[in-house]
Motif scaffolding. Structure first.
Motif, PDB file in Angstrom:
ATOM      1  N   PHE A  14       0.815  -1.217   0.000  1.00  0.00           N
ATOM      2  CA  PHE A  14       0.000   0.000   0.000  1.00  0.00           C
ATOM      3  C   PHE A  14       0.849   1.268   0.000  1.00  0.00           C
ATOM      4  O   PHE A  14       0.315   2.370  -0.065  1.00  0.00           O
ATOM      5  N   TRP A  15       2.156   1.127   0.104  1.00  0.00           N
ATOM      6  CA  TRP A  15       3.049   2.226   0.442  1.00  0.00           C
ATOM      7  C   TRP A  15       3.499   3.085  -0.736  1.00  0.00           C
ATOM      8  O   TRP A  15       4.112   4.135  -0.537  1.00  0.00           O
ATOM      9  N   ALA A  16       3.212   2.688  -1.967  1.00  0.00           N
ATOM     10  CA  ALA A  16       3.714   3.413  -3.146  1.00  0.00           C
ATOM     11  C   ALA A  16       3.400   4.915  -3.112  1.00  0.00           C
ATOM     12  O   ALA A  16       4.287   5.727  -3.407  1.00  0.00           O
ATOM     13  N   PRO A  17       2.179   5.329  -2.764  1.00  0.00           N
ATOM     14  CA  PRO A  17       1.917   6.778  -2.734  1.00  0.00           C
ATOM     15  C   PRO A  17       2.793   7.514  -1.705  1.00  0.00           C
ATOM     16  O   PRO A  17       3.216   8.642  -1.952  1.00  0.00           O
ATOM     17  N   VAL A  18       3.067   6.880  -0.585  1.00  0.00           N
ATOM     18  CA  VAL A  18       3.904   7.487   0.453  1.00  0.00           C
ATOM     19  C   VAL A  18       5.339   7.593  -0.043  1.00  0.00           C
ATOM     20  O   VAL A  18       5.982   8.636   0.096  1.00  0.00           O
ATOM     21  N   GLU A  19       5.804   6.523  -0.638  1.00  0.00           N
ATOM     22  CA  GLU A  19       7.175   6.507  -1.156  1.00  0.00           C
ATOM     23  C   GLU A  19       7.346   7.515  -2.293  1.00  0.00           C
ATOM     24  O   GLU A  19       8.401   8.134  -2.434  1.00  0.00           O
ATOM     25  N   ALA A  20       6.299   7.718  -3.066  1.00  0.00           N
ATOM     26  CA  ALA A  20       6.358   8.657  -4.196  1.00  0.00           C
ATOM     27  C   ALA A  20       6.362  10.119  -3.740  1.00  0.00           C
ATOM     28  O   ALA A  20       6.889  10.983  -4.437  1.00  0.00           O
ATOM     29  N   CYS A  24       5.216  15.220   1.346  1.00  0.00           N
ATOM     30  CA  CYS A  24       3.802  15.506   1.618  1.00  0.00           C
ATOM     31  C   CYS A  24       3.278  14.661   2.780  1.00  0.00           C
ATOM     32  O   CYS A  24       2.689  15.187   3.724  1.00  0.00           O
ATOM     33  N   TYR A  25       3.501  13.351   2.720  1.00  0.00           N
ATOM     34  CA  TYR A  25       3.003  12.470   3.783  1.00  0.00           C
ATOM     35  C   TYR A  25       3.706  12.753   5.104  1.00  0.00           C
ATOM     36  O   TYR A  25       3.081  12.711   6.170  1.00  0.00           O
ATOM     37  N   GLY A  26       4.986  13.058   5.040  1.00  0.00           N
ATOM     38  CA  GLY A  26       5.715  13.394   6.258  1.00  0.00           C
ATOM     39  C   GLY A  26       5.194  14.655   6.910  1.00  0.00           C
ATOM     40  O   GLY A  26       5.070  14.740   8.138  1.00  0.00           O
ATOM     41  N   GLU A  27       4.883  15.638   6.087  1.00  0.00           N
ATOM     42  CA  GLU A  27       4.308  16.871   6.611  1.00  0.00           C
ATOM     43  C   GLU A  27       2.965  16.593   7.284  1.00  0.00           C
ATOM     44  O   GLU A  27       2.689  17.104   8.383  1.00  0.00           O
ATOM     45  N   ILE A  28       2.153  15.767   6.665  1.00  0.00           N
ATOM     46  CA  ILE A  28       0.847  15.418   7.243  1.00  0.00           C
ATOM     47  C   ILE A  28       1.045  14.745   8.604  1.00  0.00           C
ATOM     48  O   ILE A  28       0.353  15.062   9.570  1.00  0.00           O
ATOM     49  N   HIS A  64      11.639  17.701   7.636  1.00  0.00           N
ATOM     50  CA  HIS A  64      11.763  16.719   8.723  1.00  0.00           C
ATOM     51  C   HIS A  64      10.767  15.577   8.524  1.00  0.00           C
ATOM     52  O   HIS A  64      11.111  14.412   8.753  1.00  0.00           O
ATOM     53  N   GLY A  65       9.567  15.913   8.101  1.00  0.00           N
ATOM     54  CA  GLY A  65       8.577  14.873   7.815  1.00  0.00           C
ATOM     55  C   GLY A  65       9.056  13.919   6.736  1.00  0.00           C
ATOM     56  O   GLY A  65       8.851  12.704   6.816  1.00  0.00           O
ATOM     57  N   GLU A  66       9.717  14.470   5.737  1.00  0.00           N
ATOM     58  CA  GLU A  66      10.268  13.643   4.662  1.00  0.00           C
ATOM     59  C   GLU A  66      11.311  12.663   5.222  1.00  0.00           C
ATOM     60  O   GLU A  66      11.329  11.491   4.849  1.00  0.00           O
ATOM     61  N   LEU A  72      11.203   5.357   7.673  1.00  0.00           N
ATOM     62  CA  LEU A  72      10.200   4.304   7.829  1.00  0.00           C
ATOM     63  C   LEU A  72      10.137   3.449   6.567  1.00  0.00           C
ATOM     64  O   LEU A  72      10.070   2.216   6.649  1.00  0.00           O
ATOM     65  N   THR A  73      10.199   4.065   5.417  1.00  0.00           N
ATOM     66  CA  THR A  73      10.199   3.317   4.157  1.00  0.00           C
ATOM     67  C   THR A  73      11.416   2.399   4.083  1.00  0.00           C
ATOM     68  O   THR A  73      11.302   1.235   3.674  1.00  0.00           O
ATOM     69  N   GLU A  74      12.555   2.903   4.507  1.00  0.00           N
ATOM     70  CA  GLU A  74      13.782   2.094   4.527  1.00  0.00           C
ATOM     71  C   GLU A  74      13.612   0.879   5.443  1.00  0.00           C
ATOM     72  O   GLU A  74      14.003  -0.244   5.096  1.00  0.00           O
TER      73      GLU A  74
END
Length: 152
Positions: A14-20, A24-28, A64-66, A72-74
């Motif tokens: 499910f992680w492709a959008p986060v990895e891409a 953005c996701y880190g900021e959220i 920082h979110g990035e 986490l992705t790693e």
């Protein structure tokens, strides 16, 4: 395949959008962390005195979110073979940043909430898998904190 490997694979599916778009996701994630746990904001010296409005679209929060999301992705892509990644995080967060372990539980809960809200199809099985990965991360982090003698 270990349980941790299986959980990592489940989350990665499910992680492709986060990895891409980790920025953005880190900021959220960080925005939600500061919103739901304002006391945690004091652990981030660059953000400690900023209002909610000043945190919005803040390049520092985004950067920082990035970093959070990329680490986490790693970990997820390591399929449970991430001791060196966690050891490095423990060293920086214990020695340099002085972050108590409880804060990793807090941000883990926020990450699960954000993933559930933002990732299509991230249902109960994926949520449990992410919780398991993050719990394993917290346990391993605690071992390294103990080895470092860090007790905030």
């Amino acid at each position: 395949m270990s349980a941790c490997e299986a959980d990592c694979k489940t989350v990665c599916s499910f992680w492709a959008p986060v990895e891409a778009d980790p920025r953005c996701y880190g900021e959220i994630v960080l925005q939600r962390l500061f919103e739901t746990h304002p006391d945690v904001q004091k652990l981030f010296p660059k953000f400690v005195d900023l209002s909610k409005e000043q945190l919005q679209n803040n390049p520092g929060v985004q950067a920082h979110g990035e970093i959070v999301v990329c680490k986490l992705t790693e970990i997820l892509k390591s399929n449970g073979k991430c001791k060196e990644i966690i050891k490095a995080l423990a060293e920086s967060h214990a020695k340099q940043h002085k972050i108590p372990l409880v804060n990793f539980k807090i941000i883990s809960d926020v990450i699960v909430t954000v993933a559930t809200e933002k990732l299509d199809g991230f249902g109960p099985d994926a949520q449990t898998a992410l919780k398991n990965v993050l719990k394993t991360f917290q346990i391993e982090l605690e071992v390294f904190y103990d080895e470092l003698g860090f007790k905030p």
